[in-house]
Design an enzyme around this catalytic site. Structure first.
Site, PDB file in Angstrom:
ATOM      1  N   GLY A  12       4.432   0.896   7.795  1.00 32.58           N
ATOM      2  CA  GLY A  12       4.928   2.005   6.982  1.00 32.58           C
ATOM      3  C   GLY A  12       6.094   1.688   6.064  1.00 32.58           C
ATOM      4  O   GLY A  12       6.798   2.593   5.615  1.00 32.58           O
ATOM      5  N   SER A  13       6.307   0.410   5.749  1.00 27.86           N
ATOM      6  CA  SER A  13       7.447   0.109   4.866  1.00 27.86           C
ATOM      7  C   SER A  13       7.210   0.662   3.461  1.00 27.86           C
ATOM      8  O   SER A  13       8.148   1.136   2.811  1.00 27.86           O
ATOM      9  CB  SER A  13       7.739  -1.394   4.823  1.00 27.86           C
ATOM     10  OG  SER A  13       6.686  -2.093   4.221  1.00 27.86           O
ATOM     11  N   ASN A  14       5.967   0.648   2.999  1.00 30.69           N
ATOM     12  CA  ASN A  14       5.686   1.264   1.692  1.00 30.69           C
ATOM     13  C   ASN A  14       5.878   2.779   1.766  1.00 30.69           C
ATOM     14  O   ASN A  14       6.444   3.371   0.852  1.00 30.69           O
ATOM     15  CB  ASN A  14       4.269   0.941   1.222  1.00 30.69           C
ATOM     16  CG  ASN A  14       4.194  -0.411   0.547  1.00 30.69           C
ATOM     17  OD1 ASN A  14       4.617  -0.566  -0.585  1.00 30.69           O
ATOM     18  ND2 ASN A  14       3.697  -1.408   1.270  1.00 30.69           N
ATOM     19  N   ASN A 104      -4.625   3.491  -4.027  1.00 32.77           N
ATOM     20  CA  ASN A 104      -4.328   2.529  -2.963  1.00 32.77           C
ATOM     21  C   ASN A 104      -3.553   1.359  -3.550  1.00 32.77           C
ATOM     22  O   ASN A 104      -3.631   1.089  -4.753  1.00 32.77           O
ATOM     23  CB  ASN A 104      -5.653   2.022  -2.373  1.00 32.77           C
ATOM     24  CG  ASN A 104      -5.446   1.003  -1.255  1.00 32.77           C
ATOM     25  OD1 ASN A 104      -4.596   1.178  -0.381  1.00 32.77           O
ATOM     26  ND2 ASN A 104      -6.219  -0.076  -1.283  1.00 32.77           N
ATOM     27  N   HIS A 106      -3.196  -2.796  -2.985  1.00 24.41           N
ATOM     28  CA  HIS A 106      -3.785  -3.946  -2.308  1.00 24.41           C
ATOM     29  C   HIS A 106      -2.912  -5.171  -2.602  1.00 24.41           C
ATOM     30  O   HIS A 106      -2.519  -5.387  -3.754  1.00 24.41           O
ATOM     31  CB  HIS A 106      -5.224  -4.182  -2.809  1.00 24.41           C
ATOM     32  CG  HIS A 106      -5.894  -5.298  -2.073  1.00 24.41           C
ATOM     33  ND1 HIS A 106      -6.480  -5.115  -0.835  1.00 24.41           N
ATOM     34  CD2 HIS A 106      -6.021  -6.611  -2.367  1.00 24.41           C
ATOM     35  CE1 HIS A 106      -6.954  -6.280  -0.415  1.00 24.41           C
ATOM     36  NE2 HIS A 106      -6.692  -7.198  -1.319  1.00 24.41           N
ATOM     37  N   ASP A 147     -11.914  -1.735  -1.891  1.00 18.87           N
ATOM     38  CA  ASP A 147     -11.065  -2.362  -2.932  1.00 18.87           C
ATOM     39  C   ASP A 147     -11.745  -2.388  -4.300  1.00 18.87           C
ATOM     40  O   ASP A 147     -11.453  -3.263  -5.122  1.00 18.87           O
ATOM     41  CB  ASP A 147     -10.664  -3.797  -2.542  1.00 18.87           C
ATOM     42  CG  ASP A 147      -9.884  -3.848  -1.246  1.00 18.87           C
ATOM     43  OD1 ASP A 147      -9.112  -2.917  -0.995  1.00 18.87           O
ATOM     44  OD2 ASP A 147     -10.059  -4.812  -0.483  1.00 18.87           O
ATOM     45  N   GLU A 176       5.695  -4.781  -4.196  1.00 21.18           N
ATOM     46  CA  GLU A 176       5.266  -3.431  -3.795  1.00 21.18           C
ATOM     47  C   GLU A 176       6.438  -2.458  -3.875  1.00 21.18           C
ATOM     48  O   GLU A 176       6.306  -1.356  -4.422  1.00 21.18           O
ATOM     49  CB  GLU A 176       4.703  -3.462  -2.365  1.00 21.18           C
ATOM     50  CG  GLU A 176       3.405  -4.239  -2.274  1.00 21.18           C
ATOM     51  CD  GLU A 176       2.859  -4.352  -0.862  1.00 21.18           C
ATOM     52  OE1 GLU A 176       3.607  -4.144   0.112  1.00 21.18           O
ATOM     53  OE2 GLU A 176       1.668  -4.652  -0.725  1.00 21.18           O
TER      54      GLU A 176
HETATM   55  C1  GRF Z   1       0.948  -3.716   2.282  1.00 22.76           C
HETATM   56  O1  GRF Z   1       1.034  -5.082   2.023  1.00 22.76           O
HETATM   57  C2  GRF Z   1      -0.106  -3.077   1.431  1.00 22.76           C
HETATM   58  O2  GRF Z   1      -0.283  -3.696   0.198  1.00 22.76           O
HETATM   59  C3  GRF Z   1      -1.351  -3.244   2.250  1.00 22.76           C
HETATM   60  O3  GRF Z   1      -0.924  -3.137   3.586  1.00 22.76           O
HETATM   61  C4  GRF Z   1       0.454  -3.460   3.689  1.00 22.76           C
HETATM   62  C5  GRF Z   1       1.127  -2.293   4.337  1.00 22.76           C
HETATM   63  O4  GRF Z   1       2.442  -2.542   4.728  1.00 22.76           O
HETATM   64  N1  GRF Z   1      -2.364  -2.343   1.824  1.00 22.76           N
HETATM   65  P1  GRF Z   1       3.337  -1.336   5.213  1.00 22.76           P
HETATM   66  O5  GRF Z   1       2.614  -0.635   6.365  1.00 22.76           O
HETATM   67  O6  GRF Z   1       3.551  -0.412   4.059  1.00 22.76           O
HETATM   68  O7  GRF Z   1       4.623  -1.943   5.697  1.00 22.76           O
END
Ligand code: GRF
Length: 194
Positions: A12-14, A104, A106, A147, A176
Site C-alpha cells: 500500500g505504499s502507492n 492501473n 504497472h 495489462d 511511482e
Molecule cells: C507497485 O510497484 C505497482 O506498480 C504494482 O504493485 C506495486 C505495489 O506496491 N502494481 P504498493 O503496494 O503500492 O507498495
C-alpha cells in the site's frame, strides 16, 4: 469533489502516497475509500492512520458478488477507481459500471514485461535478466486484458549493468511516487472537468 476508491492487495505504499497527495491538495479529488482483498495487507495500517475508510472484500466476493461490490461503491459515491498494487483481474461487471474510469499502474514499460505472472519483484527480476538498459512505469486504463488497456503515461529510468532487481525496484518506486498522484488528478480532471 470527485471521489476515488483505491483497490489494493498488499503493502500500500502507492495508496498512502495518493491519499496524502489529495489530502494536501484538498481541491478537486479525494480518496474516499480503499478496498482490499487480502486481510493481512499492509495497506490497512496506512489507511487507518490516514483516516480513510478501508473495507475488506475477499477475492471470491470481488469475482462473484457484483451486488455487494457495486453497493459499496454506490454507498461511498465513488466516481473513479485506481488500482495500486491490486493483484486480481477486474471483473466485467466493474468494467461496465466504470467505463474508462479505472486506471492501473504497472512497474514496467508496457507492453514489455506485462501480462500474467508479471507483478512486483518478478518484473524487476525479468528486466535485469533480460539485460535491459531502461525500465519504467506505465499508467493505463484497465480493460479485460491483463495489462492491456490504453496507455496514459510512461516514465523511464536508466538501468545500470550492476543494478540488482532490488535496485530497479527502488528506482521504479520513486517514479511511482513522483508521477502517479498527479496523473490521476489530470485524468480525473480531464474526464469530469475541473
Ligand atoms: C507497485 O510497484 C505497482 O506498480 C504494482 O504493485 C506495486 C505495489 O506496491 N502494481 P504498493 O503496494 O503500492 O507498495
Amino acid at each position: 469533489m470527485k471521489r476515488i476508491a483505491i483497490f489494493a492487495s498488499g503493502n500500500g505504499s502507492n495508496a498512502e502516497n495518493i491519499i496524502k497527495y489529495f489530502q494536501e491538495r484538498g481541491k478537486s479529488v479525494e480518496v474516499a475509500l480503499v478496498i482490499c482483498n487480502r486481510r493481512e495487507a499492509g495497506v490497512y495500517e496506512r489507511a487507518n492512520r490516514l483516516g480513510i475508510p478501508i473495507i475488506h472484500i475477499p477475492k471470491s466476493e470481488i469475482n462473484n458478488n457484483a451486488e455487494r461490490v457495486l453497493e459499496v461503491l454506490r454507498e461511498y459515491k465513488i466516481d473513479f477507481i485506481v488500482l495500486a498494487g491490486f493483484m486480481l483481474m477486474v471483473p466485467d461487471y466493474l468494467l461496465q459500471a466504470y467505463p474508462n474510469r479505472i486506471i492501473n499502474i504497472h512497474p514496467s514499460l508496457l507492453p514489455k514485461f506485462g501480462g500474467k505472472g508479471m507483478h512486483g519483484h518478478n518484473v524487476h527480476k525479468a528486466v535485469v535478466e533480460a539485460g535491459e538498459k531502461e525500465s519504467g512505469i506505465t499508467i493505463h486504463y484497465v480493460n479485460e486484458l491483463c495489462d492491456g488497456g490504453e496507455i496514459i503515461f510512461q516514465a523511464k529510468t536508466e538501468i545500470f549493468p550492476e543494478d540488482t532487481p532490488d535496485d530497479v525496484e527502488t528506482k521504479i518506486h520513486s517514479l511511482e511516487k513522483e508521477h502517479f498522484p498527479r496523473v490521476i488528478e489530470e485524468v480525473v480532471e480531464r474526464i469530469f472537468g475541473e
